[in-house]
Design an enzyme around this catalytic site. Structure first.
Site, PDB file in Angstrom:
ATOM      1  N   TYR A 183       0.858  -1.188   0.000  1.00 24.91           N
ATOM      2  CA  TYR A 183       0.000   0.000   0.000  1.00 24.91           C
ATOM      3  C   TYR A 183       0.894   1.238   0.000  1.00 24.91           C
ATOM      4  O   TYR A 183       1.950   1.266   0.653  1.00 24.91           O
ATOM      5  CB  TYR A 183      -0.868   0.039   1.254  1.00 24.91           C
ATOM      6  CG  TYR A 183      -2.177  -0.721   1.197  1.00 24.91           C
ATOM      7  CD1 TYR A 183      -2.202  -2.110   1.114  1.00 24.91           C
ATOM      8  CD2 TYR A 183      -3.394  -0.036   1.269  1.00 24.91           C
ATOM      9  CE1 TYR A 183      -3.414  -2.800   1.099  1.00 24.91           C
ATOM     10  CE2 TYR A 183      -4.602  -0.717   1.261  1.00 24.91           C
ATOM     11  CZ  TYR A 183      -4.607  -2.096   1.172  1.00 24.91           C
ATOM     12  OH  TYR A 183      -5.805  -2.768   1.166  1.00 24.91           O
ATOM     13  N   TYR A 202     -14.427  -8.877  -8.122  1.00 30.11           N
ATOM     14  CA  TYR A 202     -14.901  -9.490  -6.875  1.00 30.11           C
ATOM     15  C   TYR A 202     -16.195 -10.226  -7.214  1.00 30.11           C
ATOM     16  O   TYR A 202     -17.144  -9.642  -7.737  1.00 30.11           O
ATOM     17  CB  TYR A 202     -15.056  -8.415  -5.778  1.00 30.11           C
ATOM     18  CG  TYR A 202     -13.674  -8.133  -5.215  1.00 30.11           C
ATOM     19  CD1 TYR A 202     -13.196  -8.831  -4.116  1.00 30.11           C
ATOM     20  CD2 TYR A 202     -12.798  -7.278  -5.870  1.00 30.11           C
ATOM     21  CE1 TYR A 202     -11.899  -8.664  -3.658  1.00 30.11           C
ATOM     22  CE2 TYR A 202     -11.492  -7.112  -5.419  1.00 30.11           C
ATOM     23  CZ  TYR A 202     -11.053  -7.818  -4.309  1.00 30.11           C
ATOM     24  OH  TYR A 202      -9.767  -7.665  -3.886  1.00 30.11           O
ATOM     25  N   GLU A 244      -5.673  -9.373  -9.298  1.00 28.74           N
ATOM     26  CA  GLU A 244      -6.378  -9.400  -8.014  1.00 28.74           C
ATOM     27  C   GLU A 244      -7.831  -9.758  -8.258  1.00 28.74           C
ATOM     28  O   GLU A 244      -8.495  -9.144  -9.088  1.00 28.74           O
ATOM     29  CB  GLU A 244      -6.289  -8.025  -7.332  1.00 28.74           C
ATOM     30  CG  GLU A 244      -6.878  -8.014  -5.922  1.00 28.74           C
ATOM     31  CD  GLU A 244      -6.929  -6.612  -5.304  1.00 28.74           C
ATOM     32  OE1 GLU A 244      -5.871  -5.953  -5.200  1.00 28.74           O
ATOM     33  OE2 GLU A 244      -8.040  -6.183  -4.941  1.00 28.74           O
ATOM     34  N   GLU A 292      -5.078   0.088  -8.293  1.00 25.28           N
ATOM     35  CA  GLU A 292      -6.459   0.360  -8.712  1.00 25.28           C
ATOM     36  C   GLU A 292      -6.718   1.858  -8.786  1.00 25.28           C
ATOM     37  O   GLU A 292      -7.213   2.459  -7.826  1.00 25.28           O
ATOM     38  CB  GLU A 292      -7.459  -0.301  -7.749  1.00 25.28           C
ATOM     39  CG  GLU A 292      -7.453  -1.807  -7.822  1.00 25.28           C
ATOM     40  CD  GLU A 292      -8.556  -2.468  -6.982  1.00 25.28           C
ATOM     41  OE1 GLU A 292      -9.275  -1.749  -6.244  1.00 25.28           O
ATOM     42  OE2 GLU A 292      -8.693  -3.694  -7.069  1.00 25.28           O
TER      43      GLU A 292
HETATM   44  C1  DCB Z   1      -9.673  -3.520  -3.874  1.00 23.18           C
HETATM   45  C2  DCB Z   1      -8.299  -3.165  -3.327  1.00 23.18           C
HETATM   46  C3  DCB Z   1      -7.939  -3.903  -2.067  1.00 23.18           C
HETATM   47  C4  DCB Z   1      -9.190  -4.131  -1.267  1.00 23.18           C
HETATM   48  C5  DCB Z   1     -10.033  -5.097  -2.063  1.00 23.18           C
HETATM   49  C6  DCB Z   1     -11.380  -5.394  -1.419  1.00 23.18           C
HETATM   50  O1  DCB Z   1     -10.528  -2.436  -3.593  1.00 23.18           O
HETATM   51  F1  DCB Z   1      -7.313  -3.337  -4.240  1.00 23.18           F
HETATM   52  O2  DCB Z   1      -6.982  -3.179  -1.359  1.00 23.18           O
HETATM   53  O3  DCB Z   1      -8.868  -4.717  -0.021  1.00 23.18           O
HETATM   54  O4  DCB Z   1     -10.255  -4.665  -3.389  1.00 23.18           O
HETATM   55  O5  DCB Z   1     -12.118  -4.242  -1.216  1.00 23.18           O
HETATM   56  C7  DCB Z   1      -9.505  -4.204   1.104  1.00 23.18           C
HETATM   57  C8  DCB Z   1      -9.246  -5.165   2.259  1.00 23.18           C
HETATM   58  C9  DCB Z   1      -9.758  -4.601   3.548  1.00 23.18           C
HETATM   59  C10 DCB Z   1      -9.180  -3.201   3.737  1.00 23.18           C
HETATM   60  C11 DCB Z   1      -9.483  -2.310   2.546  1.00 23.18           C
HETATM   61  C12 DCB Z   1      -8.855  -0.922   2.645  1.00 23.18           C
HETATM   62  O6  DCB Z   1      -9.820  -6.419   1.946  1.00 23.18           O
HETATM   63  O7  DCB Z   1      -9.393  -5.443   4.607  1.00 23.18           O
HETATM   64  O8  DCB Z   1      -9.767  -2.617   4.913  1.00 23.18           O
HETATM   65  O9  DCB Z   1      -8.949  -2.932   1.380  1.00 23.18           O
HETATM   66  O10 DCB Z   1      -7.482  -1.014   2.742  1.00 23.18           O
HETATM   67  C13 DCB Z   1     -11.726  -2.273  -4.308  1.00 23.18           C
HETATM   68  C14 DCB Z   1     -12.047  -3.025  -5.410  1.00 23.18           C
HETATM   69  C15 DCB Z   1     -13.218  -2.788  -6.120  1.00 23.18           C
HETATM   70  C16 DCB Z   1     -14.072  -1.799  -5.714  1.00 23.18           C
HETATM   71  C17 DCB Z   1     -13.778  -1.020  -4.586  1.00 23.18           C
HETATM   72  C18 DCB Z   1     -12.595  -1.268  -3.880  1.00 23.18           C
HETATM   73  N1  DCB Z   1     -15.270  -1.552  -6.420  1.00 23.18           N
HETATM   74  N2  DCB Z   1     -12.316  -0.474  -2.713  1.00 23.18           N
HETATM   75  O11 DCB Z   1     -15.522  -2.163  -7.462  1.00 23.18           O
HETATM   76  O12 DCB Z   1     -16.091  -0.690  -5.982  1.00 23.18           O
HETATM   77  O13 DCB Z   1     -12.980   0.580  -2.544  1.00 23.18           O
HETATM   78  O14 DCB Z   1     -11.447  -0.801  -1.886  1.00 23.18           O
END
Ligand code: DCB
Length: 328
Positions: free
Chosen positions: A95, A230, A256, A168
Site C-alpha cells: 500500500y 470481486y 487481483e 487500482e
Molecule cells: C480492492 C483493493 C484492495 C481491497 C479489495 C477489497 O478495492 F485493491 O486493497 O482490499 O479490493 O475491497 C480491502 C481489504 C480490507 C481493507 C481495505 C482498505 O480487503 O481489509 O480494509 O482494502 O485497505 C476495491 C475493489 C473494487 C471496488 C472497490 C474497492 N469496487 N475499494 O468495485 O467498488 O474501494 O477498496
C-alpha cells in the site's frame, strides 16, 4: 516354506510401494515444473503471456494483504506451503496510503524480504504499488519513480519479478490524462534495469476499464492491463469488457480477484467464482487471489490466528481459502 499366497502378497506390497514412491516424486516435480526455473523470462506475445520457449504460461497464486498490516504472512514458510499446493506466483501488495510506503518508506525492507522468500521458493513475484485511497497514480508519482528505480536495479538479475505499477486507479482519474502518462514515465525507469520485465498497468474504475486502455494502448512491449474483480459484485458486464479489450489486442491480466463482494467481505460467492474461473481458463488466463491473511473478512484465505509460517491445516483455512487453493 512360504506358500504362493505369501509371495503374491509380498509382491503386491512391493509394487504398491514402488507406485507410491514414483508417484510422489512425479507429483513433486509437477509442482516445481511450473516455477521460474522452468518458465524463465516471461513475455507478452499478442494477448498472451508466454514463457521463454514461447509456450502460453499461466500464473496462479495469492496476493498478500497490505504489508503494513499482514506482512508477517509473506514468509518463506507460507510461500512454500502455497507452492506445494500448486501456486506459482505471489503478489506483494505494498500500500502507498493507509500507513504504507508514503508515510513509512522502510516498509520496502519487508517487501524485499518477501520478494526474496518467494524467489527462493521458485515462485514468480509481482511487486504491487498498491494505490487505493490515493486513486490517481500521479499523486505519488515521484515516490513511485524512485521506488521502481531502486527495486528494478535490485532484482535485475532474476526473471522472477513482474512490476505492477498502480493497483487500482479510481475516482477522478483518466486513462489518457493520468494513467497512461504515468506508465510512460515509470516503465522506462524499470526497463533501464530490467529491459525484459513484464509490467502490469492498472486501469480506471478500480482496474476494471481494460476496454478504455485497449482503445489507447501503450507503445511499450511486454505490458499487460490489469482487470480486478470481486465475484459477489462483478459478473458478465466485466467479463464482456475483458473480451472487448482482448479483441482489440490488449493483453489482460487478473492480478487481483476475490470470492467476496468488492469491499472484501460477504460471501464467499463460490458459484460466481467458478463462472469467473471457467471464463479465464477458456482464455488461458489465470489469476492472483486476494488475500493471504487471517483478517476476519470473507476474502481472507486464512482463519484468524492461523500461523504466519504456512503448514496450515484445513481448520486454519477459510471457506474462501479452501476453494481458491483447490483451484491452483
Ligand atoms: C480492492 C483493493 C484492495 C481491497 C479489495 C477489497 O478495492 F485493491 O486493497 O482490499 O479490493 O475491497 C480491502 C481489504 C480490507 C481493507 C481495505 C482498505 O480487503 O481489509 O480494509 O482494502 O485497505 C476495491 C475493489 C473494487 C471496488 C472497490 C474497492 N469496487 N475499494 O468495485 O467498488 O474501494 O477498496
Amino acid at each position: 516354506m512360504k506358500n504362493r499366497a505369501w509371495w503374491y502378497q509380498r509382491m503386491g506390497i512391493f509394487v504398491l510401494a514402488m507406485v507410491m514412491i514414483v508417484g510422489s516424486a512425479f507429483l513433486g516435480s509437477v509442482q516445481a515444473l511450473d516455477g521460474v526455473s522452468v518458465h524463465g523470462q516471461l513475455r507478452v506475445d499478442g494477448i498472451n503471456l508466454v514463457d521463454h520457449t514461447g509456450m502460453p504460461t499461466t500464473l496462479h497464486g495469492m496476493s498478500t494483504h497490505g504489508m503494513q498490516w499482514f506482512g508477517k504472512f509473506a514468509s518463506a514458510g507460507s510461500f512454500r506451503t502455497l507452492r506445494d499446493k500448486g501456486a506459482n506466483v505471489i503478489r506483494i501488495a505494498m500500500y502507498t496510503d493507509e500507513g504504507g510506503y508514503i508515510s513509512n518508506p522502510s516498509i520496502k525492507n519487508t517487501v524485499y524480504q518477501a520478494m526474496d522468500a518467494a524467489i527462493a521458493n521458485d515462485l514468480y513475484v509481482i511487486v504491487d504499488w498498491h494505490i487505493l485511497h490515493d486513486g490517481n497514480p500521479r499523486t505519488h508519482e515521484t515516490e513511485a519513480a524512485s521506488f521502481f528505480d531502486e527495486t528494478a536495479a535490485r532484482y535485475s538479475h532474476t526473471p522472477a519479478v513482474l512490476y505492477e505499477i498502480c493497483n487500482e486507479p479510481n475516482g477522478n482519474v483518466s486513462w489518457n490524462e493520468d494513467i497512461k502518462p504515468y506508465a510512460e514515465h515509470i516503465i522506462p525507469i524499470i526497463r533501464a534495469h530490467a529491459p525484459e520485465a513484464v509490467v502490469l498497468v492498472g486501469t480506471p474504475t478500480w482496474s476494471q476499464d481494460v476496454n478504455v486502455a485497449a482503445d489507447s494502448p501503450l507503445a511499450e512491449k511486454n505490458v499487460m492491463y490489469t482487470c480486478h474483480f470481486y465475484a459477489g459484485t462483478h459478473g458478465a458486464d466485466l467479463r464482456n469488457k475483458i473480451d472487448a479489450a482482448r479483441q482489440k489486442g490488449a493483453a489482460v491480466f487478473v492480478s487481483e480477484w476475490g470470492t467476496s463482494a468488492a469491499d472484501g467481505n460477504g460471501g464467499p460467492y463460490i458459484e460466481n467464482s467458478r463462472q469467473w474461473l471457467d471464463f479465464m481458463k477458456q482464455r488461458q488466463m489465470r489469476w492472483v487471489n486476494w488475500s493471504l491473511c487471517d483478517k476476519n473478512e470473507s476474502s481472507a484465505a486464512l482463519q484468524p490466528g492461523a500461523s504466519t509460517d504456512g503448514g496450515w491445516t484445513d481448520a486454519n483455512i477459510s471457506a474462501s481459502g479452501r476453494f481458491v487453493f483447490s483451484q491452483f
